[in-house]
Write a protein that holds these residues in place. Structure first.
Motif, short mmCIF file in Angstrom:
data_model
loop_
_atom_site.label_atom_id
_atom_site.label_comp_id
_atom_site.label_asym_id
_atom_site.label_seq_id
_atom_site.Cartn_x
_atom_site.Cartn_y
_atom_site.Cartn_z
N LYS A 125 62.14 71.80 85.59
CA LYS A 125 63.18 70.85 85.19
C LYS A 125 64.27 70.72 86.25
CE LYS A 125 62.53 71.27 80.24
NZ LYS A 125 63.18 71.51 78.95
N CYS A 126 64.15 71.48 87.33
CA CYS A 126 65.15 71.48 88.41
C CYS A 126 64.67 70.66 89.60
CB CYS A 126 65.41 72.91 88.87
SG CYS A 126 66.08 73.96 87.58
N LYS A 127 65.54 70.50 90.58
CA LYS A 127 65.18 69.83 91.82
C LYS A 127 64.00 70.55 92.45
CE LYS A 127 69.91 68.70 93.25
NZ LYS A 127 70.93 69.03 94.28
N PRO A 128 63.09 69.81 93.06
CA PRO A 128 61.94 70.44 93.71
C PRO A 128 62.32 71.54 94.71
CG PRO A 128 61.57 68.10 93.55
CD PRO A 128 62.99 68.34 93.10
N ALA A 129 63.41 71.36 95.43
CA ALA A 129 63.82 72.35 96.43
C ALA A 129 64.25 73.67 95.80
CB ALA A 129 64.96 71.78 97.28
N VAL A 130 64.66 73.64 94.54
CA VAL A 130 65.16 74.83 93.85
C VAL A 130 64.03 75.60 93.16
CG1 VAL A 130 66.68 75.57 91.94
CG2 VAL A 130 67.41 73.76 93.50
N ARG A 131 62.97 74.92 92.83
CA ARG A 131 61.90 75.52 92.02
C ARG A 131 61.32 76.82 92.56
NH1 ARG A 131 59.01 69.74 90.68
NH2 ARG A 131 60.79 68.90 89.50
N THR A 151 69.77 68.72 83.82
CA THR A 151 70.64 67.90 82.98
C THR A 151 71.61 68.79 82.20
OG1 THR A 151 69.07 67.88 81.15
CG2 THR A 151 68.95 66.05 82.70
N ILE A 200 71.62 72.29 90.87
CA ILE A 200 70.17 72.51 90.89
C ILE A 200 69.38 71.35 90.28
CG2 ILE A 200 70.44 75.02 90.94
CD1 ILE A 200 69.60 75.11 88.00
N GLY A 201 70.09 70.30 89.88
CA GLY A 201 69.42 69.10 89.37
C GLY A 201 68.98 69.19 87.93
N ASP A 207 74.50 70.84 87.89
CA ASP A 207 74.64 69.75 88.85
C ASP A 207 74.03 70.13 90.20
OD1 ASP A 207 76.00 68.32 86.90
OD2 ASP A 207 77.98 68.66 87.77
#
Length: 119
Positions: free
Chosen positions: A82-88, A30, A27-28, A25
């Motif tokens: 597959k994660c939020k852009p900010a986490v990549r 699924t 890190i975005g 949740d």
């Protein structure tokens, strides 16, 4: 202790566990895909512990918890895109470092250094 750690760390039966769903949740990622991956991976599925939490409205929730020792390997299995852009960027950097550590451990022989095996 940051907000993510507060959400996912649990101590039970003498062990420390984390909630993969809460990390997903945050890190975005699924949860359904990661739950399936956990359930089909022999190491992760054998080590999972289900903890039941009661919410404010007295509804019980099952939480799949994994031993904290599995966190590094599970994170390594996650595809950064597959994660939020900010986490990549952070997850990509983690992958780079994990590859280097695994190479040092297995190919360069650091696994045979006794001092590295101490807690």
């Amino acid at each position: 202790m940051n907000e993510l750690t507060k959400q996912v760390a649990v101590t039970a039966d003498g062990g420390q566990y984390f909630s993969a769903k809460h990390i997903c949740d945050a890190i975005g990622l699924t949860w359904s895909g990661q739950r399936a991956k956990i359930n089909t991976d022999s190491e992760l599925s054998a080590s999972r512990t289900d903890i039941y939490m009661t919410a404010a409205e007295d509804k019980k929730y099952e939480m799949i918890m994994l031993p904290i020792e599995k966190l590094s390997g599970w994170l390594f299995m996650i595809t950064p895109n597959k994660c939020k852009p900010a986490v990549r960027p952070a997850l990509s950097k983690y992958h780079e470092e994990a590859f280097a550590v695994l190479d040092a451990w297995f190919r360069k022989g650091y696994r045979n250094v006794d001092s590295l095996m101490r807690d």
